[in-house]
Write a protein that holds these residues in place. Structure first.
Motif, PDB file in Angstrom:
ATOM      1  N   ARG A 127      -2.398  16.283   5.509  1.00  0.00           N
ATOM      2  CA  ARG A 127      -1.662  15.868   6.783  1.00  0.00           C
ATOM      3  C   ARG A 127      -1.929  14.127   7.102  1.00  0.00           C
ATOM      4  NH1 ARG A 127      -2.049  19.052  11.875  1.00  0.00           N
ATOM      5  NH2 ARG A 127      -0.506  17.811  12.436  1.00  0.00           N
ATOM      6  N   LEU A 128      -3.255  13.577   6.431  1.00  0.00           N
ATOM      7  CA  LEU A 128      -3.485  12.252   6.713  1.00  0.00           C
ATOM      8  C   LEU A 128      -4.102  11.770   5.420  1.00  0.00           C
ATOM      9  CD1 LEU A 128      -3.255   9.900   8.638  1.00  0.00           C
ATOM     10  CD2 LEU A 128      -5.810  10.641   9.287  1.00  0.00           C
ATOM     11  N   ASN A 129      -3.380  10.829   4.815  1.00  0.00           N
ATOM     12  CA  ASN A 129      -3.840  10.084   3.556  1.00  0.00           C
ATOM     13  C   ASN A 129      -4.597   8.832   3.580  1.00  0.00           C
ATOM     14  OD1 ASN A 129      -1.096  11.541   2.885  1.00  0.00           O
ATOM     15  ND2 ASN A 129      -2.708  12.147   1.549  1.00  0.00           N
ATOM     16  N   GLY A 130      -4.225   8.165   4.705  1.00  0.00           N
ATOM     17  CA  GLY A 130      -5.037   6.891   4.821  1.00  0.00           C
ATOM     18  C   GLY A 130      -4.916   6.378   6.180  1.00  0.00           C
ATOM     19  N   VAL A 131      -6.071   5.438   6.542  1.00  0.00           N
ATOM     20  CA  VAL A 131      -6.147   4.958   8.002  1.00  0.00           C
ATOM     21  C   VAL A 131      -6.307   3.354   7.803  1.00  0.00           C
ATOM     22  CG1 VAL A 131      -7.583   4.615   9.979  1.00  0.00           C
ATOM     23  CG2 VAL A 131      -7.046   6.645   9.209  1.00  0.00           C
ATOM     24  N   ILE A 132      -5.659   2.584   8.456  1.00  0.00           N
ATOM     25  CA  ILE A 132      -5.613   1.173   8.304  1.00  0.00           C
ATOM     26  C   ILE A 132      -6.310   0.788   9.772  1.00  0.00           C
ATOM     27  CG2 ILE A 132      -4.364  -1.084   8.236  1.00  0.00           C
ATOM     28  CD1 ILE A 132      -2.713   1.951   6.843  1.00  0.00           C
ATOM     29  N   LEU A 139       0.650  -1.274  -0.084  1.00  0.00           N
ATOM     30  CA  LEU A 139       0.037  -0.210  -0.229  1.00  0.00           C
ATOM     31  C   LEU A 139       0.825   1.287   0.012  1.00  0.00           C
ATOM     32  CD1 LEU A 139      -2.800   1.674   0.293  1.00  0.00           C
ATOM     33  CD2 LEU A 139      -2.317   1.332   2.791  1.00  0.00           C
ATOM     34  N   LEU A 140       1.749   1.248   0.897  1.00  0.00           N
ATOM     35  CA  LEU A 140       2.688   2.504   0.872  1.00  0.00           C
ATOM     36  C   LEU A 140       3.707   2.763  -0.316  1.00  0.00           C
ATOM     37  CD1 LEU A 140       3.494   2.512   4.832  1.00  0.00           C
ATOM     38  CD2 LEU A 140       1.832   3.497   3.591  1.00  0.00           C
ATOM     39  N   ARG A 141       3.699   1.506  -0.898  1.00  0.00           N
ATOM     40  CA  ARG A 141       4.910   1.880  -2.140  1.00  0.00           C
ATOM     41  C   ARG A 141       3.891   2.587  -3.328  1.00  0.00           C
ATOM     42  NH1 ARG A 141       6.971  -3.139  -0.540  1.00  0.00           N
ATOM     43  NH2 ARG A 141       5.848  -4.372  -1.798  1.00  0.00           N
ATOM     44  N   GLU A 142       2.905   1.773  -3.313  1.00  0.00           N
ATOM     45  CA  GLU A 142       1.582   2.234  -4.303  1.00  0.00           C
ATOM     46  C   GLU A 142       1.174   3.566  -4.337  1.00  0.00           C
ATOM     47  OE1 GLU A 142      -1.072  -0.651  -4.758  1.00  0.00           O
ATOM     48  OE2 GLU A 142       0.468  -2.369  -5.603  1.00  0.00           O
ATOM     49  N   ARG A 143       0.979   3.961  -2.828  1.00  0.00           N
ATOM     50  CA  ARG A 143       0.570   5.488  -2.529  1.00  0.00           C
ATOM     51  C   ARG A 143       1.420   6.185  -1.557  1.00  0.00           C
ATOM     52  NH1 ARG A 143      -5.603   5.082  -3.113  1.00  0.00           N
ATOM     53  NH2 ARG A 143      -6.072   3.073  -4.325  1.00  0.00           N
ATOM     54  N   SER A 144       2.184   7.075  -1.812  1.00  0.00           N
ATOM     55  CA  SER A 144       2.807   7.854  -0.721  1.00  0.00           C
ATOM     56  C   SER A 144       1.711   8.589  -0.002  1.00  0.00           C
ATOM     57  CB  SER A 144       3.891   8.528  -1.526  1.00  0.00           C
ATOM     58  OG  SER A 144       3.513   9.348  -2.270  1.00  0.00           O
ATOM     59  N   GLY A 145       2.283   9.058   1.108  1.00  0.00           N
ATOM     60  CA  GLY A 145       1.674  10.091   2.025  1.00  0.00           C
ATOM     61  C   GLY A 145       1.865   9.814   3.404  1.00  0.00           C
ATOM     62  N   ASN A 146       0.765  10.299   4.211  1.00  0.00           N
ATOM     63  CA  ASN A 146       1.010   9.989   5.604  1.00  0.00           C
ATOM     64  C   ASN A 146      -0.343   9.242   6.105  1.00  0.00           C
ATOM     65  OD1 ASN A 146       2.898  12.024   5.949  1.00  0.00           O
ATOM     66  ND2 ASN A 146       1.241  13.554   6.059  1.00  0.00           N
ATOM     67  N   TYR A 147       0.170   7.986   6.954  1.00  0.00           N
ATOM     68  CA  TYR A 147      -0.877   6.923   7.083  1.00  0.00           C
ATOM     69  C   TYR A 147      -0.750   6.863   8.668  1.00  0.00           C
ATOM     70  CZ  TYR A 147      -1.326   5.936   2.370  1.00  0.00           C
ATOM     71  OH  TYR A 147      -1.514   5.906   0.970  1.00  0.00           O
TER      72      TYR A 147
END
Length: 760
Positions: A672-677, A591-599
């Motif tokens: 500041r936040l791009n995703g939540v797992i 996930l983090l390789r395909e979609r950069s950002g803050n998680y």
């Protein structure tokens, strides 16, 4: 026409005399239940011609104001040619320590009643009687004084004279406040979708003196949508004040920001924030003794002038402002905040100042509550918080240590009995490791009352060389236990649990709904609001809702296209976690390789989080990571959130505990936040307490497992996922990791916008 100032006898005398002590260790008052019982015990001895709970009122014109004073005297007694006003005071203190002039405020209250009666009935003289009764032993002590009407009139006029500066300030303030509210606009150019509907529902609820349960999505602006209509209601005379109740510091700050925004639009209104004593105390140790703390010495001699000073110059009085004025006047900042709250139009504070029977704001009498509204933010938190507030516990180790420390004193016998009691119950639960029963052990309560009485004597000896901290802690625990025992009913159990040499005993409130309902009834309106009052029937049941209460569910104003929801159907059950950990890390890395950002990734426990974190960082050393540690202070918490930067060029993932401090109340807007797992379904840890809750609700015909585990767990999930979309422009990814999300039951507990997920 003269402006009218309505006030109770208690309000008048409390202001002038500022009764009570900065030393909060002991109170002359008892619980409401104990006090009512003690009053009735005295009143049952009255003669047939005597009267009880007599309503009295009078009007006094002074300094171009008309004071309307009213109240109920406990007793009106007729003895031959003598008429007595009887003022009854219940206490858990030893009556030998109460002399005729110990509490001047009690004489003052009785003398005002005597004046009011004498004035109405043209009496030239009256007698006043103070009756003290011990709440436990019902031992009594009385004092009498005789006054001419002239003396009573002089006394009451002097009280009013001293009250005038405060009344004048408050009258001027109310005129300015109400004028500012009339023209007060909503502080933003437009309402967000759903905001106007929520604000209108709150205003209607207050107008009709109802209660409401409002489920409104994260990011809609619930704080301003509840505060604004309540402010409008105050300006129209529907309310005198509001309490904004929160569970966390961060939501208190959000409320302060809302008042600041309204101030910028012209609002002139006083709002006070109450901060916990331990956080605002100026001393290294929180010991409220004038010998130790200069901020406690002479507090009530100077408080009235300080209250006038701060309200003459300030409107929004937060922690920083309170500390500034407290240092200026050499005041205890905590006690100062409580006195300011009594005056303010709005009070921002923790739940416990209203609901906890051990620490609630006793300064606020019922007549104040009837003209007040409760706004309960993040109300989903109140279920478990209320359980704890209405529960009480004791530890064996405390009494064993006290037995050693106080050998040879009067205290020794009572702590010896309690220690022996714990030894006996330890033997009884040695087979299972725990015991559960449904009745109060009256023998234990009697032993605790004896201990409390002896402890008070010991604590009032300032020359004692032994460190009294442990005794003070045990004293508070014992008084709290005795107080909670008065609330004990079929919604409680008592349990004992062993852990090595420790024995833990607890009176546990299983269902707080009845007690919450009793408290809420004293207020004009209660507003319960949250983004996760789901399922709503569960929260209505647990928070004391009735069929007469309003409910409203505001749909999300955000487009479902703003959120991509993925489901990874792995087992995160405790016994499977080690086997599925590798797959979670692989999914996360991809996930983090395909979609950069803050998680943010939320995991069910600190131990599990640490294991996943260690394996992830080992596999992905190039990715920036931070991890939540146990017991973060406010500065460390802010530093954690500071790492989530807008438009960062590096990928960052923060590891946090599901249900912890970063699961709710966190506002990371934009990039500041791009995703939540979210890993797991949030189920609380299997334990004795949760199983007791499960069994109790199962016995009442409900699904006990859902009430104890499923619903509280999913609430954590919804809160964590709610960190992602905070505005109309936010976008991002939610990943739910657990195969239980494929079941009909769990899909039914997901918000509508999450149900169209993609399985990965």
């Amino acid at each position: 026409m003269l402006p009218e100032i309505k006030l109770s006898v208690r309000t008048l005398v409390e202001y002038v005399f500022r009764s009570g002590s900065i030393d909060n260790r002991f109170r002359t008052s008892t619980t409401l239940t104990e006090g009512t019982k003690a009053h009735k015990a005295i009143q049952s001895t009255y003669q047939e011609t005597d009267q009880k709970e007599v309503f009295l009122k009078t009007e006094i014109e002074y300094e171009k104001m008309k004071f309307l004073i009213e109240g109920r005297c406990d007793g009106l007694l007729f003895r031959d040619d003598e008429i007595l006003i009887d003022e009854i005071k219940s206490t858990s203190k030893d009556l030998s320590g109460i002399e005729e002039e110990t509490y001047p405020v009690h004489w003052a209250q009785a003398k005002v009643y005597a004046y009011m009666y004498a004035k109405d009935h043209e009496q030239k003289e009256m007698s006043v009687q103070l009756t003290y009764i011990h709440a436990v032993t019902e031992e009594q002590k009385t004092f009498q004084k005789h006054f001419t009407f002239q003396k009573l009139e002089q006394f009451v006029n002097e009280l009013v004279k001293q009250y005038v500066p405060y009344a004048s300030l408050m009258q001027t303030h109310r005129i300015r406040r109400d004028d500012s509210i009339k023209n007060l606009p909503f502080p933003f150019d437009t309402y967000r979708e759903g905001q106007r509907k929520l604000a209108g529902a709150i205003y209607k609820t207050i107008s009709e003196e109802k209660n409401i349960f409002a489920n409104a999505p994260t990011g809609i602006g619930k704080t301003i949508s509840t505060i604004f209509p309540t402010v409008k209601a105050i300006g129209e005379g529907k309310l005198e004040r509001m309490f904004y109740l929160t569970a966390k510091t961060i939501t208190r700050q959000t409320a302060e920001e809302a008042f600041s925004q309204l101030k910028n639009k012209g609002l002139c209104m006083s709002a006070v924030t109450i901060t916990a004593k331990d956080k605002v105390c100026f001393k290294e140790e929180t010991l409220c003794q004038k010998e130790y703390c200069e901020f406690a010495n002479g507090y009530y001699d100077r408080i009235n002038e300080a209250v006038l000073d701060i309200f003459s110059h300030e409107t929004f009085i937060n922690r920083q402002t309170i500390e500034e004025y407290a240092r200026k006047n050499t005041f205890c900042p905590f006690e100062f905040s409580l006195d300011l709250a009594f005056v303010a139009d709005a009070i921002i504070c923790d739940y416990n100042y209203i609901f906890d029977p051990k620490v609630s704001l006793k300064r606020f009498f019922d007549e104040h509550k009837r003209q007040s509204a409760l706004l309960i933010d993040e109300a989903h938190n109140l279920v478990d918080r209320a359980r704890e507030m209405f529960s009480a516990d004791l530890q064996k180790s405390n009494f064993l240590t006290l037995k050693r420390e106080y050998n040879g004193t009067e205290l020794y016998d009572s702590v010896h009995k309690l220690n022996k009691y714990f030894i006996d119950i330890k033997k009884k639960c040695s087979e299972k490791g725990y015991l559960v029963w449904k009745e109060i052990d009256t023998d234990l309560i009697n032993m605790l009352e004896e201990f409390v009485s002896n402890a008070e004597v010991e604590l009032l000896q300032p020359t004692k060389s032994v460190d009294q901290t442990l005794l003070l802690d045990a004293y508070f625990a014992a008084t709290g236990f005795v107080r909670i025992s008065k609330l004990y009913d079929e919604r409680y159990v008592t349990y004992v649990e062993m852990e090595k040499n420790e024995v833990h005993l607890k009176m546990f409130c299983l269902d707080p709904s009845h007690l919450l309902q009793q408290i809420q009834k004293k207020f004009r309106t209660t507003v319960y609001f949250s983004a996760t009052l789901l399922p709503l029937p569960y929260f209505l049941d647990m928070l004391g809702g009735t069929s007469e209460d309003y409910t409203i569910a505001i749909p999300s104003p955000f487009a479902k296209e703003q959120t991509e929801v993925f489901l990874k159907p792995l087992s995160t059950r405790y016994h499977d976690r080690e086997h599925t950990k590798k797959q979670i890390i692989e999914m996360l890395s991809k996930l983090l390789r395909e979609r950069s950002g803050n998680y943010l990734i939320f995991l069910p426990s600190y131990h599990y989080m640490k294991r996943v974190y260690e394996n992830f960082t080992e596999s992905n050393p190039e990715i920036c990571t931070i991890i939540q540690t146990n017991r973060l202070d406010e500065k460390e918490r802010e530093q954690f959130l500071h790492e989530f930067k807008e438009d960062s060029t590096e990928t960052l993932i923060g590891f946090a505990v599901l249900g912890g401090i970063f699961s709710e109340g966190v506002d990371l807007k934009g990039n500041r936040l791009n995703g939540v797992i979210v890993v797991g379904v949030g189920l609380p840890k299997l334990c004795l307490e949760r199983n007791i809750i499960k069994d109790y609700f199962q016995s009442t015909g409900k699904n006990g497992y859902d009430y104890a585990y499923t619903f509280p767990g999913m609430n954590k999930v919804l809160q964590a996922g709610g960190r992602l979309i905070r505005s109309e422009t936010d976008t991002g990814v939610i990943v739910l990791v657990d195969d239980r999300y494929l079941t009909k039951k769990y899909q039914g507990l997901l918000p509508g916008e999450w149900r169209e997920f993609t399985t990965i």
